[in-house]
Design an enzyme around this catalytic site. Structure first.
Site, mmCIF file in Angstrom:
data_model
loop_
_atom_site.group_PDB
_atom_site.id
_atom_site.type_symbol
_atom_site.label_atom_id
_atom_site.label_comp_id
_atom_site.label_asym_id
_atom_site.label_seq_id
_atom_site.Cartn_x
_atom_site.Cartn_y
_atom_site.Cartn_z
ATOM 1 N N HIS A 7 0.836 -1.197 0.000
ATOM 2 C CA HIS A 7 0.000 0.000 0.000
ATOM 3 C C HIS A 7 0.874 1.250 0.000
ATOM 4 C CE1 HIS A 7 -2.321 3.165 2.350
ATOM 5 N NE2 HIS A 7 -3.036 3.011 1.259
ATOM 6 N N SER A 8 0.558 2.196 -0.882
ATOM 7 C CA SER A 8 1.227 3.499 -0.894
ATOM 8 C C SER A 8 2.752 3.314 -1.061
ATOM 9 C CB SER A 8 0.866 4.266 0.387
ATOM 10 O OG SER A 8 1.131 5.632 0.274
ATOM 11 N N TYR A 9 3.553 3.847 -0.116
ATOM 12 C CA TYR A 9 5.006 3.631 -0.171
ATOM 13 C C TYR A 9 5.355 2.146 -0.229
ATOM 14 C CZ TYR A 9 9.601 2.749 1.918
ATOM 15 O OH TYR A 9 10.851 2.254 2.198
ATOM 16 N N GLY A 36 4.471 0.021 -2.116
ATOM 17 C CA GLY A 36 4.715 -0.427 -3.488
ATOM 18 C C GLY A 36 6.191 -0.431 -3.830
#
Length: 221
Positions: A88-90, A92
């Site tokens: 999720h978010s960072y 990735g």
């Protein structure tokens, strides 16, 4: 049944996160770590899957490489195979590095509102391309966010990859870049949307669970 490894985004306090995303996604007083997956984890466990949702080391004093190695160590120590890797978010950035390092252990990769970096990109680079000034969006300069990722993209091309975009997110300009990127990618991607804010694992866990379950079913056919 599958083994899920869930990788969260920034490890910041909930008040900072809610201010950053103009939301109330997380209860006050919490620190965003593996606990942000609590609702999703419960649904996956009830379906009979195994779930690992570690707390990443603090992003200010630890690097992206250390985050990748931290999760790879868990994968090795627990001898995990056939992993559905969700970032999720960072996160990735982190799952990209993990999959490049141990592709033989990965069953699927799922990017949830997440950054899909090219080799040589940092999180701050991607935010800049989307029109954000990273230093104004995120307090300070976290070591993990400025490190440019290094990996061989060919290691990921053979993996099943999916992208889930949240259509009410404050980061639509970032995810639009990611969607354009996967459209031009040589590999095949599955694409999904959820009508919710940036943290679907908190605001729409049932919808996220439905997508994750469907991916397992599709791959088993």
């Amino acid at each position: 049944m599958a083994t899920f490894v869930l990788v969260h985004g920034g490890y910041m306090d909930s008040a900072t996160w809610n201010q950053l995303t103009h939301s109330n996604d997380y209860p006050k007083g919490e620190r965003l770590g593996g606990s942000c997956w609590r609702l999703t984890e419960t649904l996956l466990l009830n379906a009979g899957h195994s779930v690992y949702a570690p707390d990443l080391l603090d992003e200010y004093s630890h690097s992206l490489t250390e985050h990748v190695n931290q999760v790879c160590d868990i994968i090795s120590q627990e001898d995990l195979h056939g992993i559905v890797l969700v970032g999720h978010s960072y996160g990735g950035m982190v799952i990209t590095g993990i999959a490049a390092q141990v592709p033989e252990r990965i069953r699927q990769m799922v990017y949830l509102e997440a950054n899909v970096p090219d080799p040589g990109q940092s999180l701050f680079d991607i935010l800049g391309l989307a029109g954000f000034e990273p230093e104004k969006v995120i307090e300070g300069t976290p070591s993990a966010y400025v490190e440019k990722i290094s990996y061989n993209p060919e290691a990921l091309e053979r993996l099943d990859r999916s992208y889930i975009r949240c259509t009410e997110s404050d980061f639509l300009s970032v995810t639009e870049i990611m969607v354009r990127k996967i459209d031009f990618d040589r590999g095949d991607w599955k694409y999904f949307e959820l009508p919710t804010s940036h943290s679907a694992q908190v605001t729409m866990p049932a919808g996220l669970n439905d997508i994750l379950q469907s991916l397992i079913v599709q791959q088993s056919k």
